[in-house]
Scaffold this motif. Structure first.
Motif, PDB file in Angstrom:
ATOM      1  N   PRO A  40      46.617  54.698  35.411  1.00 20.45           N
ATOM      2  CA  PRO A  40      47.193  55.953  34.915  1.00 20.45           C
ATOM      3  C   PRO A  40      46.484  57.148  35.552  1.00 20.45           C
ATOM      4  O   PRO A  40      45.441  56.981  36.192  1.00 20.45           O
ATOM      5  CB  PRO A  40      46.930  55.896  33.405  1.00 20.45           C
ATOM      6  N   PRO A  41      47.014  58.333  35.351  1.00 19.32           N
ATOM      7  CA  PRO A  41      46.368  59.523  35.932  1.00 19.32           C
ATOM      8  C   PRO A  41      44.899  59.675  35.542  1.00 19.32           C
ATOM      9  O   PRO A  41      44.145  60.296  36.260  1.00 19.32           O
ATOM     10  CB  PRO A  41      47.222  60.673  35.394  1.00 19.32           C
ATOM     11  N   SER A  42      44.478  59.102  34.434  1.00 14.19           N
ATOM     12  CA  SER A  42      43.071  59.175  34.018  1.00 14.19           C
ATOM     13  C   SER A  42      42.162  58.348  34.903  1.00 14.19           C
ATOM     14  O   SER A  42      40.955  58.412  34.792  1.00 14.19           O
ATOM     15  CB  SER A  42      42.921  58.698  32.570  1.00 14.19           C
ATOM     16  N   ARG A  43      42.776  57.505  35.744  1.00 17.58           N
ATOM     17  CA  ARG A  43      42.081  56.781  36.801  1.00 17.58           C
ATOM     18  C   ARG A  43      41.513  55.417  36.430  1.00 17.58           C
ATOM     19  O   ARG A  43      41.131  54.667  37.286  1.00 17.58           O
ATOM     20  CB  ARG A  43      40.983  57.657  37.410  1.00 17.58           C
ATOM     21  N   GLN A  44      41.375  55.059  35.137  1.00 21.29           N
ATOM     22  CA  GLN A  44      40.834  53.760  34.788  1.00 21.29           C
ATOM     23  C   GLN A  44      41.814  52.664  35.190  1.00 21.29           C
ATOM     24  O   GLN A  44      42.984  52.668  34.790  1.00 21.29           O
ATOM     25  CB  GLN A  44      40.573  53.683  33.285  1.00 21.29           C
ATOM     26  N   MET A  45      41.356  51.729  35.988  1.00 17.74           N
ATOM     27  CA  MET A  45      42.180  50.624  36.473  1.00 17.74           C
ATOM     28  C   MET A  45      42.260  49.561  35.377  1.00 17.74           C
ATOM     29  O   MET A  45      41.233  49.100  34.876  1.00 17.74           O
ATOM     30  CB  MET A  45      41.541  50.041  37.733  1.00 17.74           C
ATOM     31  N   ILE A  46      43.482  49.179  35.019  1.00 16.16           N
ATOM     32  CA  ILE A  46      43.689  48.228  33.928  1.00 16.16           C
ATOM     33  C   ILE A  46      44.470  47.022  34.453  1.00 16.16           C
ATOM     34  O   ILE A  46      45.510  47.173  35.101  1.00 16.16           O
ATOM     35  CB  ILE A  46      44.486  48.879  32.779  1.00 16.16           C
ATOM     36  N   LEU A  47      43.981  45.819  34.158  1.00 13.71           N
ATOM     37  CA  LEU A  47      44.691  44.610  34.568  1.00 13.71           C
ATOM     38  C   LEU A  47      45.947  44.441  33.720  1.00 13.71           C
ATOM     39  O   LEU A  47      45.892  44.449  32.500  1.00 13.71           O
ATOM     40  CB  LEU A  47      43.788  43.385  34.404  1.00 13.71           C
ATOM     41  N   VAL A  48      47.082  44.281  34.382  1.00 14.09           N
ATOM     42  CA  VAL A  48      48.359  44.086  33.699  1.00 14.09           C
ATOM     43  C   VAL A  48      48.673  42.606  33.560  1.00 14.09           C
ATOM     44  O   VAL A  48      49.016  42.117  32.473  1.00 14.09           O
ATOM     45  CB  VAL A  48      49.499  44.800  34.461  1.00 14.09           C
ATOM     46  N   ILE A  49      48.548  41.876  34.671  1.00 11.85           N
ATOM     47  CA  ILE A  49      48.939  40.478  34.667  1.00 11.85           C
ATOM     48  C   ILE A  49      48.287  39.767  35.846  1.00 11.85           C
ATOM     49  O   ILE A  49      48.008  40.396  36.876  1.00 11.85           O
ATOM     50  CB  ILE A  49      50.488  40.362  34.695  1.00 11.85           C
ATOM     51  N   ARG A  50      48.047  38.471  35.671  1.00 15.56           N
ATOM     52  CA  ARG A  50      47.386  37.670  36.703  1.00 15.56           C
ATOM     53  C   ARG A  50      48.167  36.370  36.917  1.00 15.56           C
ATOM     54  O   ARG A  50      48.674  35.791  35.955  1.00 15.56           O
ATOM     55  CB  ARG A  50      45.965  37.346  36.250  1.00 15.56           C
ATOM     56  N   GLN A  51      48.232  35.941  38.169  1.00 15.42           N
ATOM     57  CA  GLN A  51      48.914  34.692  38.519  1.00 15.42           C
ATOM     58  C   GLN A  51      47.992  33.836  39.376  1.00 15.42           C
ATOM     59  O   GLN A  51      47.426  34.327  40.357  1.00 15.42           O
ATOM     60  CB  GLN A  51      50.204  35.001  39.305  1.00 15.42           C
ATOM     61  N   GLU A  52      47.842  32.573  39.005  1.00 14.49           N
ATOM     62  CA  GLU A  52      47.068  31.650  39.826  1.00 14.49           C
ATOM     63  C   GLU A  52      48.031  30.916  40.753  1.00 14.49           C
ATOM     64  O   GLU A  52      49.066  30.407  40.302  1.00 14.49           O
ATOM     65  CB  GLU A  52      46.313  30.667  38.938  1.00 14.49           C
ATOM     66  N   ALA A  53      47.697  30.845  42.022  1.00 14.13           N
ATOM     67  CA  ALA A  53      48.637  30.345  43.031  1.00 14.13           C
ATOM     68  C   ALA A  53      49.044  28.904  42.801  1.00 14.13           C
ATOM     69  O   ALA A  53      50.150  28.485  43.164  1.00 14.13           O
ATOM     70  CB  ALA A  53      48.047  30.502  44.427  1.00 14.13           C
TER      71      ALA A  53
ATOM     72  N   PRO B  96      32.825  38.345  34.358  1.00 15.64           N
ATOM     73  CA  PRO B  96      31.899  37.488  33.620  1.00 15.64           C
ATOM     74  C   PRO B  96      31.363  36.298  34.415  1.00 15.64           C
ATOM     75  O   PRO B  96      30.259  35.830  34.166  1.00 15.64           O
ATOM     76  CB  PRO B  96      32.723  37.018  32.416  1.00 15.64           C
ATOM     77  N   GLY B  97      32.176  35.785  35.348  1.00 15.81           N
ATOM     78  CA  GLY B  97      31.768  34.591  36.067  1.00 15.81           C
ATOM     79  C   GLY B  97      31.327  34.883  37.481  1.00 15.81           C
ATOM     80  O   GLY B  97      31.244  36.024  37.910  1.00 15.81           O
ATOM     81  N   THR B  98      31.111  33.794  38.229  1.00  7.71           N
ATOM     82  CA  THR B  98      30.752  33.922  39.644  1.00  7.71           C
ATOM     83  C   THR B  98      32.029  34.087  40.430  1.00  7.71           C
ATOM     84  O   THR B  98      32.757  33.141  40.669  1.00  7.71           O
ATOM     85  CB  THR B  98      29.989  32.686  40.125  1.00  7.71           C
ATOM     86  N   GLY B  99      32.298  35.300  40.814  1.00  4.88           N
ATOM     87  CA  GLY B  99      33.581  35.586  41.441  1.00  4.88           C
ATOM     88  C   GLY B  99      34.320  36.582  40.588  1.00  4.88           C
ATOM     89  O   GLY B  99      33.804  37.074  39.603  1.00  4.88           O
ATOM     90  N   GLY B 100      35.506  36.902  40.944  1.00  3.72           N
ATOM     91  CA  GLY B 100      36.148  38.021  40.273  1.00  3.72           C
ATOM     92  C   GLY B 100      37.586  37.808  39.906  1.00  3.72           C
ATOM     93  O   GLY B 100      38.413  38.707  40.095  1.00  3.72           O
ATOM     94  N   SER B 101      37.901  36.651  39.353  1.00  7.21           N
ATOM     95  CA  SER B 101      39.293  36.454  38.969  1.00  7.21           C
ATOM     96  C   SER B 101      39.637  37.246  37.723  1.00  7.21           C
ATOM     97  O   SER B 101      40.795  37.277  37.310  1.00  7.21           O
ATOM     98  CB  SER B 101      39.572  34.967  38.742  1.00  7.21           C
ATOM     99  N   GLU B 102      38.636  37.897  37.124  1.00  7.09           N
ATOM    100  CA  GLU B 102      38.854  38.670  35.898  1.00  7.09           C
ATOM    101  C   GLU B 102      37.954  39.893  35.960  1.00  7.09           C
ATOM    102  O   GLU B 102      36.878  39.923  35.379  1.00  7.09           O
ATOM    103  CB  GLU B 102      38.498  37.798  34.695  1.00  7.09           C
ATOM    104  N   GLN B 103      38.348  40.911  36.704  1.00 10.72           N
ATOM    105  CA  GLN B 103      37.520  42.081  36.919  1.00 10.72           C
ATOM    106  C   GLN B 103      37.892  43.213  35.975  1.00 10.72           C
ATOM    107  O   GLN B 103      39.070  43.511  35.784  1.00 10.72           O
ATOM    108  CB  GLN B 103      37.638  42.555  38.370  1.00 10.72           C
ATOM    109  N   TYR B 104      36.863  43.840  35.432  1.00 11.14           N
ATOM    110  CA  TYR B 104      37.026  44.976  34.537  1.00 11.14           C
ATOM    111  C   TYR B 104      36.457  46.201  35.249  1.00 11.14           C
ATOM    112  O   TYR B 104      35.296  46.200  35.653  1.00 11.14           O
ATOM    113  CB  TYR B 104      36.299  44.743  33.211  1.00 11.14           C
ATOM    114  N   PHE B 105      37.281  47.224  35.355  1.00 11.02           N
ATOM    115  CA  PHE B 105      36.900  48.396  36.133  1.00 11.02           C
ATOM    116  C   PHE B 105      36.337  49.512  35.258  1.00 11.02           C
ATOM    117  O   PHE B 105      36.736  49.701  34.105  1.00 11.02           O
ATOM    118  CB  PHE B 105      38.121  48.948  36.882  1.00 11.02           C
ATOM    119  N   GLY B 106      35.423  50.265  35.855  1.00 10.17           N
ATOM    120  CA  GLY B 106      34.941  51.493  35.243  1.00 10.17           C
ATOM    121  C   GLY B 106      35.861  52.646  35.574  1.00 10.17           C
ATOM    122  O   GLY B 106      36.828  52.485  36.335  1.00 10.17           O
ATOM    123  N   PRO B 107      35.570  53.831  35.038  1.00 13.46           N
ATOM    124  CA  PRO B 107      36.434  54.996  35.249  1.00 13.46           C
ATOM    125  C   PRO B 107      36.282  55.620  36.622  1.00 13.46           C
ATOM    126  O   PRO B 107      37.107  56.435  37.026  1.00 13.46           O
ATOM    127  CB  PRO B 107      35.983  55.972  34.164  1.00 13.46           C
TER     128      PRO B 107
END
Lengths: 117, 114
Positions: A40-53, B96-107
């Motif tokens: 969003p414009p506030s800049r915090q990157m948020i995970l929406v969805i993940r897919q494992e190949a 949380p793990g070794t690698g980044g399949s679940e990354q949490y970003f700062g502002p």
């Protein structure tokens, strides 16, 4: 090297309608993760969805779902019942699932989504 | 719980000055990543830590960029002799793990070099 391409710089949709954002990628790896992130414009990157190949089933998270076509190296995001709060820049991203530094994300150029009331 | 925090949120530096950007990851997270995001672009990878070990620094654009995570928690990205092309948002992410399949970003920290 992996590349991620988002060919739609901007998209717009009316509130409550459905929109699909496109993403293609290129890799020689067989096992990897694909992501959609929202910024969003506030800049915090948020995970929406993940897919494992290695999973054939398309991931879903509430109003968000993906269409993962591994052979075509395509990974689109569908947003159903669009809400004003969905307005943001959306990034498609890729990472290997192995190696000493797996987790390094490669991002696409982004798609600006605007939801109109 | 607390998310990833970064400080300062905004930094203005005159060309040639050194800057230090701080990242506090989520407590207990093993992996930490730094990314650089130019205006209107997607983030680009800079470097990766697994605990205190810097396993990948292939994205650092020049030897003016240096990152450390001495105790496996807080990380600092230092840029020496800043240039105008260093102006960008610097994002930190932890996993949380070794690698980044679940990354949490700062502002992020928005750096402007004048």
């Amino acid at each position: 090297a992996q590349t991620v391409t988002q060919s739609q710089p901007e998209m717009s949709v009316q509130e409550a309608e459905t929109v699909t954002l496109s993403c293609t990628y290129d890799t020689s790896e067989s096992n990897y993760y694909l992501f959609w992130y929202k910024q969003p414009p506030s800049r915090q990157m948020i995970l929406v969805i993940r897919q494992e190949a290695y999973k054939q089933q398309n991931a879903t998270e509430n109003r968000f779902s993906v269409n993962f076509q591994k052979a075509a190296k395509s990974f689109s995001l569908k947003i159903s019942d669009s809400q004003l709060g969905d307005t943001a820049m959306y990034f498609c991203a890729f990472t290997d699932a192995g190696g000493t530094s797996y987790g390094k994300l490669t991002f696409g150029q982004g798609t600006i989504l605007t939801v109109h009331p | 719980g607390a998310g990833v925090s970064q400080s300062p949120r905004y930094k203005v530096a005159k060309r040639g000055q050194d800057v230090a950007l701080r990242c506090d990851p989520i407590s207990g997270h093993v992996s930490l990543f730094w990314y650089q995001q130019a205006l209107g672009q997607g983030p680009e990878f800079l470097t990766y830590f697994q605990n205190e070990a810097q396993l990948d620094k292939s994205g650092l654009p020049s030897d003016r960029f240096f990152a450390e995570r001495p105790e496996g928690s807080v990380s600092t990205l230092k840029i020496q002799r800043t240039q105008q092309e260093d102006s960008a948002v610097y994002l930190c992410a932890s996993s949380p793990g070794t690698g980044g399949s679940e990354q949490y970003f700062g502002p992020g920290t928005r750096l402007t070099v004048t």
